[in-house]
Every structure is written in structure tokens, then in C-alpha cells.
Scaffold this active site. Structure first.
Site, PDB file in Angstrom:
ATOM      1  N   ASN A 109      -6.276  -4.430   1.792  1.00  9.44           N
ATOM      2  CA  ASN A 109      -6.421  -4.191   0.366  1.00  9.44           C
ATOM      3  C   ASN A 109      -5.502  -5.581  -1.262  1.00  9.44           C
ATOM      4  OD1 ASN A 109      -3.088  -1.918   0.043  1.00  9.44           O
ATOM      5  ND2 ASN A 109      -4.791  -1.793  -1.359  1.00  9.44           N
ATOM      6  N   ASN A 166      -1.570   0.307 -10.030  1.00 13.07           N
ATOM      7  CA  ASN A 166      -2.743   0.760  -9.993  1.00 13.07           C
ATOM      8  C   ASN A 166      -3.570   0.590 -10.654  1.00 13.07           C
ATOM      9  OD1 ASN A 166      -1.161   2.099  -7.379  1.00 13.07           O
ATOM     10  ND2 ASN A 166      -0.354   3.112  -8.701  1.00 13.07           N
ATOM     11  N   CYS A 183       3.988  -1.618  -2.367  1.00 15.08           N
ATOM     12  CA  CYS A 183       3.030  -1.098  -1.877  1.00 15.08           C
ATOM     13  C   CYS A 183       3.123  -2.588  -0.089  1.00 15.08           C
ATOM     14  CB  CYS A 183       1.886  -2.514  -2.673  1.00 15.08           C
ATOM     15  SG  CYS A 183       0.528  -2.231  -2.372  1.00 15.08           S
ATOM     16  N   GLY A 184       3.350  -2.002   0.426  1.00 17.71           N
ATOM     17  CA  GLY A 184       3.235  -2.341   2.073  1.00 17.71           C
ATOM     18  C   GLY A 184       2.032  -3.619   1.583  1.00 17.71           C
ATOM     19  N   ASN A 185       1.208  -3.531   2.091  1.00 20.11           N
ATOM     20  CA  ASN A 185       0.350  -4.837   2.259  1.00 20.11           C
ATOM     21  C   ASN A 185       0.505  -5.357   0.226  1.00 20.11           C
ATOM     22  OD1 ASN A 185      -0.976  -4.023   4.052  1.00 20.11           O
ATOM     23  ND2 ASN A 185      -2.692  -2.769   2.860  1.00 20.11           N
ATOM     24  N   ASN A 213       7.948   5.156  -1.692  1.00 21.28           N
ATOM     25  CA  ASN A 213       6.595   5.878  -2.528  1.00 21.28           C
ATOM     26  C   ASN A 213       5.571   7.108  -1.863  1.00 21.28           C
ATOM     27  OD1 ASN A 213       5.049   4.378  -0.920  1.00 21.28           O
ATOM     28  ND2 ASN A 213       3.486   3.765  -1.577  1.00 21.28           N
ATOM     29  N   HIS A 254       3.948  10.362   0.282  1.00 26.67           N
ATOM     30  CA  HIS A 254       3.041  10.216   0.789  1.00 26.67           C
ATOM     31  C   HIS A 254       2.622  11.993   2.012  1.00 26.67           C
ATOM     32  CE1 HIS A 254       2.253   6.265   1.412  1.00 26.67           C
ATOM     33  NE2 HIS A 254       3.544   5.489   0.584  1.00 26.67           N
ATOM     34  N   GLU A 285      -4.940   6.766  -2.276  1.00 30.75           N
ATOM     35  CA  GLU A 285      -4.028   5.993  -2.992  1.00 30.75           C
ATOM     36  C   GLU A 285      -4.455   7.103  -4.498  1.00 30.75           C
ATOM     37  OE1 GLU A 285      -2.754   2.975  -2.151  1.00 30.75           O
ATOM     38  OE2 GLU A 285      -4.532   1.661  -1.167  1.00 30.75           O
ATOM     39  N   CYS A 289      -3.769   0.624   3.199  1.00 24.98           N
ATOM     40  CA  CYS A 289      -2.165   0.951   2.555  1.00 24.98           C
ATOM     41  C   CYS A 289      -0.903   0.436   3.405  1.00 24.98           C
ATOM     42  CB  CYS A 289      -2.324   2.340   1.873  1.00 24.98           C
ATOM     43  SG  CYS A 289      -0.946   2.930   0.865  1.00 24.98           S
ATOM     44  N   GLY A 290      -0.796   0.118   3.154  1.00 23.38           N
ATOM     45  CA  GLY A 290       0.697  -0.679   4.180  1.00 23.38           C
ATOM     46  C   GLY A 290       1.817   0.759   4.255  1.00 23.38           C
ATOM     47  N   THR A 291       2.306   1.648   2.984  1.00 22.85           N
ATOM     48  CA  THR A 291       3.222   2.177   3.457  1.00 22.85           C
ATOM     49  C   THR A 291       2.571   3.955   3.255  1.00 22.85           C
ATOM     50  OG1 THR A 291       2.652   2.771   0.546  1.00 22.85           O
ATOM     51  CG2 THR A 291       4.205   1.707   0.902  1.00 22.85           C
ATOM     52  N   GLY A 292       1.218   4.177   3.098  1.00 24.94           N
ATOM     53  CA  GLY A 292       0.614   5.156   4.275  1.00 24.94           C
ATOM     54  C   GLY A 292       0.132   4.954   5.570  1.00 24.94           C
TER      55      GLY A 292
END
Length: 270
Positions: free
Chosen positions: A11, A62, A71-73, A149, A151, A200, A209-212
Site C-alpha cells: 500500500n 487519496n 490510513c493504517g499502512n 474511516n 468500511h 478503497e 489497507c490497514g484500516t480495512g
């Protein structure tokens, strides 16, 4: 503009050190640098800036120029950059985001961050468990989870054959989600392993996607499909997710990597 290309399990974002640089129009800059044939190539732009509340601040945009909350990553890479480049040589470290202040702890080797664990906070259930939805004339069910965010998590028997280039925009822009949403398509492999693909919001299908991954793990745990510690396999690699039920906080662990540095001239917005 000087930049650094970094990624967390593929990512990838263009990072700008705003302790040293100034970005006048970050939305346009994100749209200019992100194309993979005519730009640097990335899933978007992340600015690393001073903060009055934390060790540094992350602002992410984005590929289409829209601003994201978290954004987790990306935040693992921000932590690595701040630590490795002397902005904040702290372990743990705090980073301000649009969805609040996050705390990171690092695995450090040879003076550089190799892996980071992010306290993603308390996941919020934003839908029924699960909620029916019709997309493209077909019936699905999703679990809505917010980890800073939005999902929508869809559990499926098989995900490799999905045509996300065709399906993704319909899920992202469904009237159920007036502000659009990130969509995760998840296959349960076992109680401690999930497989995921993600569309995303604002970037299309990304390799991770870290949050995903955090959201899909939380959704699986809430439905009794997974234990409180799982590995999520994505196109770009794996993330480990742990939900501490005592505190309610959920944690994401994964690598962060610096790829190269460069300079680019950003023209005025047409």
C-alpha cells in the site's frame, strides 16, 4: 518538491516531510503524483507535519485528491520516517490524524524501524449485524465498521475471481453510503486467518489497507467467525490484528519500508 516513496505491504504512498517542505495544494499534488504511468505512482499522498498535540501529524490524500481521515499502512510508514529521520526518536510515538491521536510502538533493528504496532482505538459498529444491501441487482450482506474511516465488510465464499474494477465503484458509491465507503471482500480461511481484497474510497483496488484489515477482523470477531487474534492476508502481504476486549482497543501490526527519495516539480493546477 522533495519526497520519499514508502509502502506498507504494497500500500504505497508518496510522503513529503513538511518539517522541511511546503505543499501549497495537497489535493492537486496527490492527483499529479499518483498516476503510475505519468506520475511517481502511488495510492495517494501523505504529508508528515508538525503537531501541537502529538510527536507529528499525518495528513493523507487519496489518488483522486480527496482527503482521508486515517490510513493504517500509511501511519506505520509515517512512524518509521519520523523515527528513522530524527523527527521523533520515540518508542512509543504519538501521531495526530484527522480521526484522532494514535499511538505506535516499534520493533527496531539497527536503529531503524522494521515493524510497527498501531493502537487503532475502539472499533465502532455502524450497521446491523449484518445489514442487507442490493448492489448491481444482486443481494449482499455487509457489516459496517468505523476505525477512524468508514468500511463495509462483505463475507464471501471466494474472492479471487471478483471483478473489482467493475464491481468496486458500485459498492463505493451506493446510495446507502452518501459519503462513499471503503469496501472489503473477505473469505474466512480459519478462526485465526482471513483473506481480504479491498476497494478503497478514492483510490480503487489497492494491494493492502490497514484500516480495512482492522475493520474486517473486527467484523469477523463480532459475528463469531474469528478469534480475537487473527492474521489478515492481502494481495501485498499480511497484517496481524488483535482485539483487547478488556480495553476495547484493537491493534494492527505490520511492516513499513522506505523505497527511494526524489524530487519532482509540481505544476500549477490547470
Amino acid at each position: 518538491m522533495r519526497f520519499t516513496k514508502m509502502h506498507g505491504i504494497s500500500n504505497d504512498y508518496v510522503y513529503v516531510d513538511c518539517f522541511q517542505e511546503q505543499v501549497e495544494d495537497p489535493a492537486w499534488t496527490a492527483m499529479y503524483v499518483s498516476p503510475r504511468r505519468t506520475g511517481i505512482g502511488s495510492d495517494g499522498l501523505i504529508l508528515i507535519a508538525p503537531s501541537e498535540q502529538a510527536d507529528c501529524r499525518m495528513m493523507m490524500y487519496n489518488a483522486d485528491g480527496t482527503e482521508g481521515a486515517m490510513c493504517g499502512n500509511g501511519i506505520r510508514c509515517v512512524g518509521k520516517y519520523a523515527y528513522d529521520h530524527g523527527i521523533a526518536v520515540k518508542n512509543p510515538m504519538t501521531i495526530e490524524t484527522k480521526s484522532g491521536i494514535k499511538e505506535l510502538t516499534f520493533k527496531v533493528e539497527g536503529g531503524k524501524v522494521k515493524e510497527a504496532t498501531v493502537d487503532m482505538g475502539v472499533p465502532e459498529q455502524t450497521s446491523l449485524l449484518p445489514e442487507p444491501i442490493c448492489v448491481g441487482g444482486k443481494d449482499y450482506e455487509f457489516v459496517g465498521i468505523s476505525v477512524g474511516n468508514p468500511h463495509a465488510v462483505y463475507f464471501m465464499e471466494e474472492i479471487d475471481s471478483l471483478d473489482l474494477e467493475k464491481m468496486g465503484p458500485e459498492f463505493e458509491c451506493h446510495p446507502r453510503f452518501p459519503d462513499r465507503t471503503n469496501s472489503e471482500f473477505v473469505q474466512v480461511i480459519s478462526r485465526n486467518r482471513l483473506k481480504m481484497r479491498v476497494w478503497e474510497r478514492g483510490s480503487g483496488e489497492t494491494w493492502a489497507c490497514g484500516t480495512g484489515a482492522t475493520a474486517c477482523a473486527a467484523a469477523a470477531m463480532l459475528q463469531g467467525l474469528a478469534d480475537d487474534q487473527v492474521t489478515v492476508s492481502l494481495k501485498g502481504g499480511e497484517l496481524k490484528i488483535f482485539w483487547d476486549r478488556t480495553t476495547g482497543h484493537i491493534f494492527m501490526t505490520g511492516p513499513a519500508q522506505e523505497v527511494f527519495h526524489g524530487e519532482i516539480d509540481i505544476p500549477a493546477r490547470p
